[in-house]
Every structure is written in structure tokens, then in C-alpha cells.
Design a protein around this motif. Structure first.
Motif, PDB file in Angstrom:
ATOM      1  N   ASP A  89       0.681  -1.264   0.035  1.00  0.00           N
ATOM      2  CA  ASP A  89      -0.194   0.119   0.089  1.00  0.00           C
ATOM      3  C   ASP A  89       0.765   1.283  -0.091  1.00  0.00           C
ATOM      4  O   ASP A  89       0.774   2.258  -0.727  1.00  0.00           O
ATOM      5  N   LEU A  93       2.729   4.382  11.088  1.00  0.00           N
ATOM      6  CA  LEU A  93       1.785   3.452   9.965  1.00  0.00           C
ATOM      7  C   LEU A  93       1.540   1.955  10.632  1.00  0.00           C
ATOM      8  O   LEU A  93       0.347   1.605  10.686  1.00  0.00           O
ATOM      9  N   SER A 139      -2.092   0.713  11.461  1.00  0.00           N
ATOM     10  CA  SER A 139      -2.543  -0.438  10.861  1.00  0.00           C
ATOM     11  C   SER A 139      -3.318  -1.176  11.615  1.00  0.00           C
ATOM     12  O   SER A 139      -4.266  -1.978  11.196  1.00  0.00           O
ATOM     13  N   PRO A 177      -5.427  -4.431   7.582  1.00  0.00           N
ATOM     14  CA  PRO A 177      -3.901  -3.901   7.851  1.00  0.00           C
ATOM     15  C   PRO A 177      -3.143  -3.401   6.545  1.00  0.00           C
ATOM     16  O   PRO A 177      -3.521  -3.775   5.557  1.00  0.00           O
ATOM     17  N   LEU A 178      -2.507  -2.342   6.852  1.00  0.00           N
ATOM     18  CA  LEU A 178      -1.547  -1.739   5.522  1.00  0.00           C
ATOM     19  C   LEU A 178      -0.492  -2.457   5.550  1.00  0.00           C
ATOM     20  O   LEU A 178       0.354  -3.014   6.225  1.00  0.00           O
ATOM     21  N   ARG A 179      -0.024  -2.639   4.102  1.00  0.00           N
ATOM     22  CA  ARG A 179       1.317  -3.411   3.634  1.00  0.00           C
ATOM     23  C   ARG A 179       2.197  -2.091   3.572  1.00  0.00           C
ATOM     24  O   ARG A 179       1.913  -1.344   2.440  1.00  0.00           O
TER      25      ARG A 179
END
Length: 426
Positions: A14, A31, A35, A41-43
Motif C-alpha cells: 500500500d 503506520l 494499521s 492491515p496496511l502493507r
């Protein structure tokens, strides 16, 4: 933390952050924490060209002052608790104009605070931040450099020198004043050359610092001393000579930033130790005691450099990649941290309002620009005003600035807004 190398398989993330010094590492950790609270969840990927040791250009032997407002934000991100043991509190700041009557003090206690800020040594901070990244969900590519960058409709394709390929929705440039990302994207900066060079060094003084910091305006430019933790003088951080230890009774360490005309700075950088200390004593005076030793001296030109619009297609610029400041007010990292926090807040707000988010969308990138514009513009204006107002001998300005400093001493209520600005309260 995952360290990936020599993978020709395309990795989709992301957010890709290029640059892992103070701003980039802090953003990555922020981040990762954010997340865990989102609908998905953010990658997150972090690409850093240098290993985080004392040879890292962003984690070298310099010290920085972290303002009270920045301590609050770092605490909110869960980072300050990991760094707190490295901090030396600034309880008082003495401001003076050499050769003139203007002087004042900013003090923590009248504001109900233990400290106005904290001084940390970057080499130690870098080690802690990368230890924390190792425990996080962030995928770290280190050491790795961006060799090619291709802007695409839905994101950016990054090619790294270790063979890795990344595709991200949002690209964050946190790679410093000479940003490789900015160069790849053909973005330019505006420059103001102050015709000054800073000498940076750690010095040992004959008296305890008692957590005082000093800002002294001289004919050649500002001279700042930041209190540091006492320790054995001979360390890997290129400290003063081994026969002196600041842990000895009565001695103390300061981080020195001294702005000078370029020719004079070059002469003093290369002068022998006794000559340098004598010149420093003459410029600063004896308020902090007698300067008895100095470590490695480095220098760099002082300019104000900034991107008028620190955004691009699916890309935002933070910290020194977006702007570099004159160190006159110690606001460089503090402004960069507000960039980081501003981006985190915009992303969090987008997920709260929308549920599913394209983190590189034009709307989100422009929301970041709008969120940062006022603080950023006002800080840049204030820094330029301070440099020009305190680095010349034009008598109306000399009289005005000295009257201003005296008014702060005579009318304590005037100090609060000045202190709030210095502490990064927004």
C-alpha cells in the motif's frame, strides 16, 4: 520486520517509504501502529540505502532538540517510551544578542512543564528505531537504493539495486534534502542562500550545564549550545579527546551549532583545537563556563530549501525531502515530524470515513497538502525572518530585536506564545 533481497517477484504494498532516517523510520512505525486499528492491515515497505549505524548520514554524531510538542506526538505513536532514556531535558533556554543589551530566558517551570524539550543523539536514536522496526510488520529493504521509478496510473513501480521490485499505491519521499525520489519525478525546489556555513561539533565545558540551552546571536550568525548527557569523552561517536571525560566532576557536554561566513567557517573547522576553543569562547562568552575540549568538527552550508507543493501523483514528500531549514530555531525535525503526523491523521480519517481506502488517491494526497499548508508556510516565513533579523548589524533591526528580547524579560506573559511556538505546540 522483513528484510528482502534479490527478489525479482513483484511485491505489492500500500505504502512505500523511501528513506529510513528520522522522518521515514518514525512514519513507518507510526503506520504500523495505525494499521492495527484499521479495517484492514496496511502493507508497508521501507527502503533505506544505509545501515543504521554511526556512519549513517541521518544517524551520525549530531544531536537534535525534540520540542515538547514533538515529544507529545512521539508518545502518542508509542515511540518516545523507547527513546526517553536517551534524552537530556532542556529546562531553560537563554537567548542573547552579543554586544548588545537584548537577552531573555524561556523557562519550563512557569509553564507547568518539566522540560521545554529533549536533546537526543542521532546515532543512538537510529539504533533504537531500527530495533523497533525489526519487531514491527514493516517490510524493510536495507541496504537498498531506488535505481528506477515509474509513475503509473494506479501507483508507482520501484526498482531497487538488490533486484527487488515494488508496486505501491502511495509513495512517500523521506529521503532527505537531495531526494532521489524528487529527482526521478523531475520535481524542483526553491532555495534561499543565507551565505552562512554551520560548524557542528560536541564540546566539553568546565561547568555543569544544569539542563540549560543557549541561543546567542553574533555578528556572523547564531550560535547554539544544547545540553547533552554526560559520558566518557572517548567513544565511537567521535567525542572529544580521551584525556577529558564529561562525567568528571564539574564538566559537561554540549552540542554546538555555530553559523559563520563560509570562509571563516572553513578556517575554524580546520584550526587547531586551542585556536578553535579560543574563538568559540570569544564569540559565546563565559556564561556556560570555559570550553576545554571539542570533538570532530563538521560543516554544511545553511540554506532554506523547500518544495512549493510537496506532493505529486500518488506521492507525498515529508521532512527534509519537502523542506530543509536553517537551524536557528531548531525546528527541522520538529516540522518534519508534523509532516509525518499530518499524513498519519489524513490516512486514519480516510479509513474512518470510507472503510476501504486507496491510500494514494488524488483526494487523499491533496488532503495532506491542505492539512500541512498553514503550519508549513508559517514556519518557513518565521525561520527566514529570524535569520535575516538576527544575522545583520543594520541598526534599526539591531534596536528592534534587542527591545523585543528585553520586552520578553520585562513582560513575562509575552513569553508564553513565544515558548509555545518554540515547543511546536499547534
Amino acid at each position: 520486520m522483513t528484510t528482502a533481497h534479490n527478489s525479482t517477484q513483484l511485491q505489492a504494498v500500500d505504502i512505500a517509504i523511501v528513506g529510513g532516517a528520522m522522518a521515514g523510520a518514525t512514519l513507518a512505525l507510526g503506520l504500523a501502529k495505525l494499521s492495527t486499528t484499521l479495517s484492514r492491515p496496511l502493507r508497508i515497505a521501507l527502503i533505506e540505502a544505509h545501515v543504521a549505524d554511526n556512519q549513517h548520514p541521518g544517524f551520525d554524531a549530531r544531536s537534535i532538540a525534540i520540542a515538547h510538542g514533538s515529544i507529545f506526538e512521539l508518545s502518542r505513536l508509542g515511540i518516545w517510551s523507547k527513546l526517553k532514556h536517551l534524552g537530556t531535558p532542556i529546562e531553560n533556554i537563554h537567548v542573547s544578542d552579543r554586544g548588545h543589551f537584548g537577552m531573555t530566558e524561556l523557562n519550563a517551570k512557569p509553564l507547568g512543564l518539566d522540560a521545554l524539550g529533549q536533546v537526543v543523539e542521532l546515532a543512538k536514536v537510529g539504533s533504537v528505531l531500527f530495533d523497533e522496526l525489526a519487531k514491527s510488520s514493516v517490510q524493510v529493504y536495507c541496504p537498498a537504493k531506488v535505481t528506477d521509478l515509474q509513475a503509473q496510473q494506479d501507483g508507482h513501480l520501484l526498482l531497487l539495486d538488490d533486484g527487488s521490485q515494488l508496486h505501491c499505491q502511495l509513495l512517500v519521499a523521506a529521503d532527505g534534502a537531495h531526494s532521489v525520489v524528487r529527482q526521478h519525478l523531475g520535481q524542483t525546489t526553491e532555495h534561499v542562500d543565507f551565505q552562512q556555513t554551520a560548524i557542528v561539533a560536541n564540546v566539553v565545558c568546565s561547568a555543569p550545564h544544569h539542563n540549560w540551552a543557549y541561543e546567542r546571536f553574533t555578528q556572523t550568525g547564531p550560535l547554539a549550545l544544547l545540553p547533552m548527557q554526560n559520558m566518557a569523552a572517548s567513544t565511537q561517536l567521535k567525542e572529544p579527546s580521551a584525556q577529558l571525560t564529561s562525567s568528571a566532576k564539574g564538566l559537561s557536554r554540549y552540542s554546538l551549532v555555530w553559523a559563520l561566513p563560509p570562509t571563516q567557517a572553513d578556517d575554524l573547522k580546520n584550526a587547531d583545537k586551542s585556536e578553535f576553543l579560543a574563538a568559540l569562547q570569544h564569540a559565546f562568552g563565559h556564561r556556560a563556563g570555559r570550553f576545554v575540549d571539542v570533538g570532530q568538527r563538521v560543516s554544511y552550508p545553511l540554506t532554506l530549501s523547500y518544495m512549493p507543493r510537496p506532493i505529486y501523483h500518488r506521492c507525498v514528500f515529508v521532512g527534509n525531502a519537502a523542506q530543509t531549514l536553517h537551524p536557528i530555531a531548531g525546528q527541522g525535525f520538529n516540522l518534519g515530524l508534523r509532516d509525518v503526523v499530518g499524513l498519519l491523521d489524513v490516512i486514519a480519517q480516510a479509513f474512518t470515513q470510507q472503510g476501504e481506502v486507496d491510500v494514494g488517491s488524488s483526494a487523499l494526497v491533496h488532503q495532506y497538502l491542505a492539512a500541512r499548508q498553514h503550519d508549513r508556510d508559517s514556519t518557513l516565513r518565521n525561520i527566514e525572518f529570524l535569520v535575516r533579523g538576527f544575522s545583520n548589524q543594520y541598526w534599526p533591526l539591531v534596536a528592534g530585536r534587542n527591545i523585543g528580547l528585553r520586552l520578553l524579560s520585562w513582560l513575562p506573559p509575552l513569553k508564553r506564545p513565544v515558548a509555545q511556538t518554540a515547543m511546536g505546540w499547534r
